[in-house]
Design a protein around this motif. Sequence first.
Motif, PDB file in Angstrom:
ATOM      1  N   UNK A 104       0.864  -1.190   0.000  1.00 11.65           N
ATOM      2  CA  UNK A 104       0.000   0.000   0.000  1.00 11.65           C
ATOM      3  C   UNK A 104       0.891   1.228   0.000  1.00 11.65           C
ATOM      4  N   UNK A 105       0.650   2.085  -0.969  1.00 10.71           N
ATOM      5  CA  UNK A 105       1.497   3.261  -1.172  1.00 10.71           C
ATOM      6  C   UNK A 105       2.951   2.799  -1.325  1.00 10.71           C
ATOM      7  N   UNK A 106       3.857   3.160  -0.422  1.00  5.60           N
ATOM      8  CA  UNK A 106       5.252   2.753  -0.559  1.00  5.60           C
ATOM      9  C   UNK A 106       5.648   1.724   0.506  1.00  5.60           C
ATOM     10  N   UNK A 107       4.637   1.086   1.122  1.00  6.04           N
ATOM     11  CA  UNK A 107       4.910   0.176   2.241  1.00  6.04           C
ATOM     12  C   UNK A 107       4.426  -1.239   1.931  1.00  6.04           C
ATOM     13  N   UNK A 108       5.309  -2.211   2.201  1.00  7.49           N
ATOM     14  CA  UNK A 108       4.924  -3.616   2.150  1.00  7.49           C
ATOM     15  C   UNK A 108       4.469  -4.028   3.535  1.00  7.49           C
ATOM     16  N   UNK A 109       3.179  -4.292   3.650  1.00  7.63           N
ATOM     17  CA  UNK A 109       2.612  -4.763   4.908  1.00  7.63           C
ATOM     18  C   UNK A 109       2.681  -6.289   4.918  1.00  7.63           C
ATOM     19  N   UNK A 142      16.566  -3.405  -7.216  1.00  7.43           N
ATOM     20  CA  UNK A 142      15.898  -2.655  -8.297  1.00  7.43           C
ATOM     21  C   UNK A 142      14.439  -3.072  -8.423  1.00  7.43           C
ATOM     22  N   UNK A 143      14.161  -4.367  -8.244  1.00  4.11           N
ATOM     23  CA  UNK A 143      12.775  -4.841  -8.340  1.00  4.11           C
ATOM     24  C   UNK A 143      11.932  -4.329  -7.171  1.00  4.11           C
ATOM     25  N   UNK A 144      12.557  -4.194  -6.004  1.00  4.53           N
ATOM     26  CA  UNK A 144      11.839  -3.605  -4.868  1.00  4.53           C
ATOM     27  C   UNK A 144      11.470  -2.154  -5.170  1.00  4.53           C
ATOM     28  N   UNK A 145      12.403  -1.435  -5.779  1.00  8.38           N
ATOM     29  CA  UNK A 145      12.127  -0.039  -6.141  1.00  8.38           C
ATOM     30  C   UNK A 145      11.018   0.048  -7.186  1.00  8.38           C
ATOM     31  N   UNK A 146      11.064  -0.864  -8.178  1.00 14.25           N
ATOM     32  CA  UNK A 146      10.034  -0.851  -9.215  1.00 14.25           C
ATOM     33  C   UNK A 146       8.650  -1.137  -8.644  1.00 14.25           C
ATOM     34  N   UNK A 147       8.636  -1.915  -7.568  1.00 10.90           N
ATOM     35  CA  UNK A 147       7.357  -2.201  -6.900  1.00 10.90           C
ATOM     36  C   UNK A 147       6.965  -1.076  -5.938  1.00 10.90           C
ATOM     37  N   UNK A 148       7.776  -0.002  -5.911  1.00 13.99           N
ATOM     38  CA  UNK A 148       7.521   1.173  -5.074  1.00 13.99           C
ATOM     39  C   UNK A 148       7.547   0.826  -3.586  1.00 13.99           C
ATOM     40  N   UNK A 149       8.448  -0.108  -3.220  1.00 12.03           N
ATOM     41  CA  UNK A 149       8.586  -0.492  -1.808  1.00 12.03           C
ATOM     42  C   UNK A 149       9.776   0.257  -1.207  1.00 12.03           C
ATOM     43  N   UNK A 150       9.487   1.076  -0.209  1.00 13.97           N
ATOM     44  CA  UNK A 150      10.566   1.755   0.506  1.00 13.97           C
ATOM     45  C   UNK A 150      10.537   1.427   1.995  1.00 13.97           C
ATOM     46  N   UNK A 151       9.503   0.702   2.408  1.00 17.61           N
ATOM     47  CA  UNK A 151       9.414   0.320   3.813  1.00 17.61           C
ATOM     48  C   UNK A 151       8.726  -1.043   3.912  1.00 17.61           C
TER      49      UNK A 151
END
Length: 493
Positions: A104-109, A142-151
Amino acid sequence: MITIRFVFISLLITCLSWISRSQEVQNSLKHEIDLWLKNPHLEHASVGIYLKDSETGKILAQTSPQLSLVPGSTLKLVTTATALEMLGPDFCFETRLAYSGEIKNDTLWGDLVIVGGGDPALGSAYFKEHYLQNHFLDQWVDQLKKANISHITGNLITDATIFEEQPIPDTWIWEDLGNYYGAGTYALSVYDNLYTIHFSSPGQAGQPTSVNYTTPFIPGLELQNKVLSSNRNRDLAYVYGAPRSNQQIIRGTIPKGRTDFKIKAAIPNPPFLLAWDLLDRMKKANISLNGFIQNQAQRQANRQLQPLAITRSPELLEIIRVINHESVNLFSEHLLKYLAFLIHGEGSTQKGIDVISDFWEKRGIDTKGFFMADGSGLSHFNALTTNQLVNILYEMKSNSSYGEDFFQTLPSVPNGTLYFFNPVNFPGESLRAKSGSMTRVRCYAGELTSYHNQKMLFAIFLNNFSGSQQNAIRLIENLLIRIAQTPALPSQK
């Protein structure tokens, strides 16, 4: 007019001539072997020899009785041949980066999960261009960034559950554990499961040495250094420690007067190091983790994971080429356990042994006296006959779709483990073979092309010989030269 009687007599004469010539060649080979066996260094040794014509399958020479002997790393030929037959040369292992929960948004819950697929070569120095030129962990970030995950709110989980929890075969000796060649096997192995310890030593012999650092850095590692400096100009230091234990002790000696002397050791916990290295790169990329690195203890069949990245290994044939050239125990043990997982859903040493034994029994190989304790030959409990190994090689030569590929994975003189042999004695690729050695064991198996262009499959096992390994190597090399010089056996039409 040519009569039937004349044709019959001509064929009979030809047949008798072939039999006579065949017997002459076999007697010559037997004579050479009998002379060779009289060497005083072999007086108390156990010896196994078996030679077979590569094309006709005719037995050219053998010692009798055929003894079950310790094969050393020539056992890798059995493991790699089985894997090639069952998986095919183009097979690739896969390691996956995935997540549970939702973004959700930039967070992986949820959790970030590294799912091991049994890749023996992940991050290997043997495949730098494949894994390290564009580092596979940077690709994951890079794949984490593409998935918009920063937290990430959960944990970083390592899932190595397709292999059994015990990474070391029961019969490996304590002296081997902790050293790079005795590294444990995990479904999440990385960097060849080895690290390098950098020492400095004083200018006088018999003095304590210092550990400067390790590469890569192993988090939490505790090294108790008992290594002394020595006048001997070689590495005689050994690392002792159990798998998954960060307490390791180093004993032995290294040369005196060194500022950066290196020895190789086994990474105690490769899955943890892989996760720690990924987490370090994530932090540098400003991707935070609330939780911790955790090891998944059991397989979760119904767990729902979403994929982020897949890292594929080099093709199996290239991995086998490294195994047979460089004799990498870790890679062989991976193949054994993966075959067990493939057939039984349980990646264990014993199940892998069962798979290999069953496979060759169904191919008509007599497995009486075939005792397999691991996939690499490091165990002293392995035993087989030279007859069995040559017959497996003959099956690969005659009845395998991948036979030619397989024999091309064997090193030729002076490459790989054949670097001790003189290339003048084996020009071109006239000898392709795998060696095997341990204390008082020296073995070779492969294909020899004689000076008369006859191709022969062979296995020569020496156990409990007197003298040095160098002397045993020269003995076997001299025997192979004598065999190569023997007149060719006439073709049987």
